[in-house]
Design a protein around this motif. Structure first.
Motif, PDB file in Angstrom:
ATOM      1  N   MET A   1     -32.557   1.101   5.207  1.00  0.00           N
ATOM      2  CA  MET A   1     -31.922  -0.178   5.449  1.00  0.00           C
ATOM      3  C   MET A   1     -30.663  -0.281   4.581  1.00  0.00           C
ATOM      4  O   MET A   1     -30.691   0.072   3.411  1.00  0.00           O
ATOM      5  N   PRO A   2     -29.576  -0.771   5.139  1.00  0.00           N
ATOM      6  CA  PRO A   2     -28.348  -0.935   4.358  1.00  0.00           C
ATOM      7  C   PRO A   2     -28.552  -1.926   3.209  1.00  0.00           C
ATOM      8  O   PRO A   2     -29.353  -2.848   3.297  1.00  0.00           O
ATOM      9  N   VAL A   3     -27.815  -1.708   2.145  1.00  0.00           N
ATOM     10  CA  VAL A   3     -27.876  -2.572   0.967  1.00  0.00           C
ATOM     11  C   VAL A   3     -26.840  -3.680   1.115  1.00  0.00           C
ATOM     12  O   VAL A   3     -25.661  -3.413   1.319  1.00  0.00           O
ATOM     13  N   PRO A   4     -27.264  -4.956   1.016  1.00  0.00           N
ATOM     14  CA  PRO A   4     -26.287  -6.038   1.061  1.00  0.00           C
ATOM     15  C   PRO A   4     -25.331  -5.941  -0.126  1.00  0.00           C
ATOM     16  O   PRO A   4     -25.746  -5.609  -1.243  1.00  0.00           O
ATOM     17  N   MET A   5     -24.061  -6.234   0.119  1.00  0.00           N
ATOM     18  CA  MET A   5     -23.057  -6.220  -0.937  1.00  0.00           C
ATOM     19  C   MET A   5     -22.349  -7.566  -0.940  1.00  0.00           C
ATOM     20  O   MET A   5     -21.880  -8.032   0.097  1.00  0.00           O
ATOM     21  N   VAL A   6     -22.272  -8.169  -2.105  1.00  0.00           N
ATOM     22  CA  VAL A   6     -21.595  -9.446  -2.282  1.00  0.00           C
ATOM     23  C   VAL A   6     -20.396  -9.213  -3.179  1.00  0.00           C
ATOM     24  O   VAL A   6     -20.525  -8.616  -4.246  1.00  0.00           O
ATOM     25  N   ILE A   7     -19.232  -9.674  -2.743  1.00  0.00           N
ATOM     26  CA  ILE A   7     -18.014  -9.573  -3.547  1.00  0.00           C
ATOM     27  C   ILE A   7     -17.596 -10.982  -3.919  1.00  0.00           C
ATOM     28  O   ILE A   7     -17.412 -11.831  -3.051  1.00  0.00           O
ATOM     29  N   ILE A   8     -17.465 -11.216  -5.209  1.00  0.00           N
ATOM     30  CA  ILE A   8     -17.104 -12.528  -5.720  1.00  0.00           C
ATOM     31  C   ILE A   8     -15.693 -12.470  -6.280  1.00  0.00           C
ATOM     32  O   ILE A   8     -15.390 -11.635  -7.125  1.00  0.00           O
ATOM     33  N   GLU A   9     -14.830 -13.338  -5.791  1.00  0.00           N
ATOM     34  CA  GLU A   9     -13.476 -13.490  -6.312  1.00  0.00           C
ATOM     35  C   GLU A   9     -13.471 -14.766  -7.139  1.00  0.00           C
ATOM     36  O   GLU A   9     -13.775 -15.841  -6.624  1.00  0.00           O
ATOM     37  N   GLY A  10     -13.170 -14.642  -8.419  1.00  0.00           N
ATOM     38  CA  GLY A  10     -13.222 -15.833  -9.252  1.00  0.00           C
ATOM     39  C   GLY A  10     -12.428 -15.690 -10.525  1.00  0.00           C
ATOM     40  O   GLY A  10     -11.772 -14.673 -10.760  1.00  0.00           O
ATOM     41  N   PRO A  11     -12.523 -16.697 -11.367  1.00  0.00           N
ATOM     42  CA  PRO A  11     -11.788 -16.681 -12.631  1.00  0.00           C
ATOM     43  C   PRO A  11     -12.448 -15.737 -13.632  1.00  0.00           C
ATOM     44  O   PRO A  11     -13.601 -15.332 -13.452  1.00  0.00           O
ATOM     45  N   LYS A  12     -11.719 -15.420 -14.682  1.00  0.00           N
ATOM     46  CA  LYS A  12     -12.292 -14.623 -15.762  1.00  0.00           C
ATOM     47  C   LYS A  12     -13.491 -15.364 -16.330  1.00  0.00           C
ATOM     48  O   LYS A  12     -13.504 -16.585 -16.394  1.00  0.00           O
ATOM     49  N   ALA A  13     -14.497 -14.602 -16.718  1.00  0.00           N
ATOM     50  CA  ALA A  13     -15.712 -15.196 -17.280  1.00  0.00           C
ATOM     51  C   ALA A  13     -16.273 -14.281 -18.358  1.00  0.00           C
ATOM     52  O   ALA A  13     -16.035 -13.068 -18.342  1.00  0.00           O
ATOM     53  N   ASP A  14     -17.042 -14.872 -19.258  1.00  0.00           N
ATOM     54  CA  ASP A  14     -17.664 -14.049 -20.295  1.00  0.00           C
ATOM     55  C   ASP A  14     -18.855 -13.302 -19.685  1.00  0.00           C
ATOM     56  O   ASP A  14     -19.316 -13.616 -18.584  1.00  0.00           O
ATOM     57  N   VAL A  15     -19.357 -12.333 -20.413  1.00  0.00           N
ATOM     58  CA  VAL A  15     -20.405 -11.458 -19.884  1.00  0.00           C
ATOM     59  C   VAL A  15     -21.694 -12.230 -19.595  1.00  0.00           C
ATOM     60  O   VAL A  15     -22.398 -11.921 -18.625  1.00  0.00           O
ATOM     61  N   GLU A  16     -22.021 -13.236 -20.384  1.00  0.00           N
ATOM     62  CA  GLU A  16     -23.227 -14.022 -20.124  1.00  0.00           C
ATOM     63  C   GLU A  16     -23.121 -14.785 -18.804  1.00  0.00           C
ATOM     64  O   GLU A  16     -24.091 -14.866 -18.049  1.00  0.00           O
ATOM     65  N   THR A  17     -21.952 -15.328 -18.526  1.00  0.00           N
ATOM     66  CA  THR A  17     -21.733 -16.024 -17.253  1.00  0.00           C
ATOM     67  C   THR A  17     -21.880 -15.053 -16.096  1.00  0.00           C
ATOM     68  O   THR A  17     -22.519 -15.366 -15.082  1.00  0.00           O
ATOM     69  N   LYS A  18     -21.326 -13.858 -16.236  1.00  0.00           N
ATOM     70  CA  LYS A  18     -21.434 -12.855 -15.173  1.00  0.00           C
ATOM     71  C   LYS A  18     -22.878 -12.411 -14.968  1.00  0.00           C
ATOM     72  O   LYS A  18     -23.323 -12.236 -13.826  1.00  0.00           O
ATOM     73  N   ARG A  19     -23.628 -12.261 -16.046  1.00  0.00           N
ATOM     74  CA  ARG A  19     -25.043 -11.886 -15.919  1.00  0.00           C
ATOM     75  C   ARG A  19     -25.806 -12.939 -15.112  1.00  0.00           C
ATOM     76  O   ARG A  19     -26.603 -12.602 -14.231  1.00  0.00           O
ATOM     77  N   GLU A  20     -25.580 -14.207 -15.454  1.00  0.00           N
ATOM     78  CA  GLU A  20     -26.258 -15.295 -14.752  1.00  0.00           C
ATOM     79  C   GLU A  20     -25.855 -15.343 -13.282  1.00  0.00           C
ATOM     80  O   GLU A  20     -26.690 -15.528 -12.391  1.00  0.00           O
ATOM     81  N   LEU A  21     -24.567 -15.162 -13.012  1.00  0.00           N
ATOM     82  CA  LEU A  21     -24.064 -15.177 -11.643  1.00  0.00           C
ATOM     83  C   LEU A  21     -24.703 -14.063 -10.820  1.00  0.00           C
ATOM     84  O   LEU A  21     -25.209 -14.289  -9.719  1.00  0.00           O
ATOM     85  N   VAL A  22     -24.706 -12.847 -11.353  1.00  0.00           N
ATOM     86  CA  VAL A  22     -25.289 -11.700 -10.650  1.00  0.00           C
ATOM     87  C   VAL A  22     -26.786 -11.907 -10.418  1.00  0.00           C
ATOM     88  O   VAL A  22     -27.302 -11.648  -9.328  1.00  0.00           O
TER      89      VAL A  22
END
Length: 66
Positions: A1-22
């Motif tokens: 089965m193909p793997v879904p891929m999500v691409i997010i275009e957004g502002p710069k963020a710290d690593v903790e914000t990116k972890r939570e988003l992912v």
């Protein structure tokens, strides 16, 4: 089965914000698609590289700050 891929275009963020988003995006995709593997790519954009309604986002932010 193909793997879904999500691409997010957004502002710069710290690593903790990116972890939570992912984490949260992955949870939703897994629930909806009923899959285990999900890829998430984050593209960070400087505000001077983003336009909204004919203006640079950096100018809009500067104007709001006074």
């Amino acid at each position: 089965m193909p793997v879904p891929m999500v691409i997010i275009e957004g502002p710069k963020a710290d690593v903790e914000t990116k972890r939570e988003l992912v984490k949260r995006i992955t949870e939703v995709i897994r629930e909806v698609y009923k899959v285990h593997h999900v890829s998430v790519i984050i593209h960070e954009n400087e505000t001077e590289n983003v336009g909204s309604d004919g203006e640079l986002l950096s100018d809009i932010i500067a104007r709001r700050r006074g």
